[in-house]
Design a protein around this motif. Structure first.
Motif, PDB file in Angstrom:
ATOM      1  N   LEU A   1       0.847  -1.171  -0.024  1.00  0.00           N
ATOM      2  CA  LEU A   1       0.047   0.045   0.043  1.00  0.00           C
ATOM      3  C   LEU A   1       0.888   1.343   0.091  1.00  0.00           C
ATOM      4  O   LEU A   1       1.971   1.267   0.539  1.00  0.00           O
ATOM      5  CB  LEU A   1      -0.671   0.038   1.037  1.00  0.00           C
ATOM      6  N   LEU A   2       0.238   2.336  -0.631  1.00  0.00           N
ATOM      7  CA  LEU A   2       1.280   3.608  -0.581  1.00  0.00           C
ATOM      8  C   LEU A   2       0.934   4.218   0.721  1.00  0.00           C
ATOM      9  O   LEU A   2      -0.147   4.483   1.151  1.00  0.00           O
ATOM     10  CB  LEU A   2       0.535   4.603  -1.860  1.00  0.00           C
ATOM     11  N   PRO A   3       2.123   4.386   1.431  1.00  0.00           N
ATOM     12  CA  PRO A   3       2.149   4.948   2.867  1.00  0.00           C
ATOM     13  C   PRO A   3       1.411   6.341   3.235  1.00  0.00           C
ATOM     14  O   PRO A   3       1.098   6.701   4.120  1.00  0.00           O
ATOM     15  CB  PRO A   3       3.482   4.689   3.364  1.00  0.00           C
ATOM     16  N   THR A   4       1.585   7.133   2.063  1.00  0.00           N
ATOM     17  CA  THR A   4       1.137   8.502   2.031  1.00  0.00           C
ATOM     18  C   THR A   4      -0.284   8.817   2.100  1.00  0.00           C
ATOM     19  O   THR A   4      -0.919   9.716   2.071  1.00  0.00           O
ATOM     20  CB  THR A   4       2.014   9.593   1.600  1.00  0.00           C
ATOM     21  N   LEU A   5      -0.883   7.768   1.507  1.00  0.00           N
ATOM     22  CA  LEU A   5      -2.468   7.840   0.843  1.00  0.00           C
ATOM     23  C   LEU A   5      -3.029   7.078   1.938  1.00  0.00           C
ATOM     24  O   LEU A   5      -2.684   6.070   2.605  1.00  0.00           O
ATOM     25  CB  LEU A   5      -2.676   7.134  -0.500  1.00  0.00           C
ATOM     26  N   THR A   6      -4.409   7.705   2.250  1.00  0.00           N
ATOM     27  CA  THR A   6      -5.264   6.981   3.041  1.00  0.00           C
ATOM     28  C   THR A   6      -5.575   5.429   2.461  1.00  0.00           C
ATOM     29  O   THR A   6      -5.347   5.231   1.118  1.00  0.00           O
ATOM     30  CB  THR A   6      -6.465   7.828   3.556  1.00  0.00           C
TER      31      THR A   6
END
Ligand code: ADP
Ligand code: MG
Length: 228
Positions: A94-99
């Motif tokens: 998962l992309l860490p900076t997106l919810t």
């Protein structure tokens, strides 16, 4: 849904080469739930990457979800994959900076298959579908491993792909959480989605309809699982 014929994938190694997939042929019908098992290094990830069009074979033909992957350009492959294949990995990715909800919407933005006005609602529906609707607004790091993998499954479903490919999706989860995640896959298969999962779970045969054992890039056994 999948038809691969006499596929070889080799990598250069020093003076020689490693044959990761060795003249392998395989057909998977729409609606099947298939487990691929085998020791580390047996070619499972290479096979899955060929099916996803992430890698191209050295020789042989890969057809999946209505396309001959060898006939597609790189951009054609990316478009085909975005619309037809849901991918789930061991480490969630998962992309860490997106919810969590934004992670699920991202493939919808790339593929433009789901109308823009529907994307947020659809992301929330998919998160509810995998049992984590209440986590939608959080960053991935705030979720447990099992919740992150559920989010990754929701993301894989973003564009309603007919084919789900999962590479050791429970490899980083405790056994109780792993069982729950495999149940999510089982439910998705019951709804008609074709699923190929690489796994080390011992009791996978109680869940899938077919188990393929790989060794040295070849299929050693390919069994329909009889459930009683
Ligand atoms: P598995 O997923 O079953 O552990 P892999 O498909 O990752 O197996 O690997 C199969 C074989 O191919 C192994 O011998 C591995 O070392 C080799 N291999 C995989 N990917 C590469 C690569 N990018 N470059 C060189 N060798 C590779
Ligand atoms: Mg692997």
């Amino acid at each position: 849904m999948i038809e691969i014929s006499d596929v070889v994938k080799s990598y250069p190694l020093g003076e020689g080469e490693v044959v990761a997939v060795d003249h392998l042929s395989l057909t998977v019908e729409a609606g099947e739930f298939v487990a691929i098992v085998g020791r580390s290094g047996s070619g499972k990830t290479t096979l899955l990457n060929l099916l996803a069009g992430i890698d191209r074979p050295t020789s042989g033909i890969v057809r999946a979800a209505g396309a001959d992957l060898g006939a597609l350009s790189e951009s054609g492959l990316a478009e085909w994959r975005g619309r037809n294949v849901g991918l789930v990995f061991q480490f969630f990715q998962l992309l860490p900076t997106l919810t969590v909800a934004e992670n699920v919407m991202l493939p919808m933005d790339f593929a433009a298959k789901i109308p823009a006005v529907r994307r947020r609602d659809r992301a929330l529906e998919l998160l509810a579908r995998v049992g984590i609707a209440d986590q939608a607004g959080k960053l991935p790091a705030m979720l447990s491993g099992g919740q992150q993998q559920r989010a990754a499954i929701a993301r894989a479903l973003a564009n309603d792909p007919p084919l789900l490919l999962a590479d050791e999706p429970t490899g980083n989860l405790d056994s109780h959480t792993a069982d729950a995640v495999l149940e999510v896959f089982a439910d998705l298969n019951t709804e008609g989605r074709t699923i190929v999962v690489v796994t080390h779970e011992r009791d996978i045969r109680s869940i899938v309809g077919r188990e393929i054992v790989l060794a040295d890039g070849r299929i050693i056994t390919d069994d329909d699982v009889v459930t009683t």
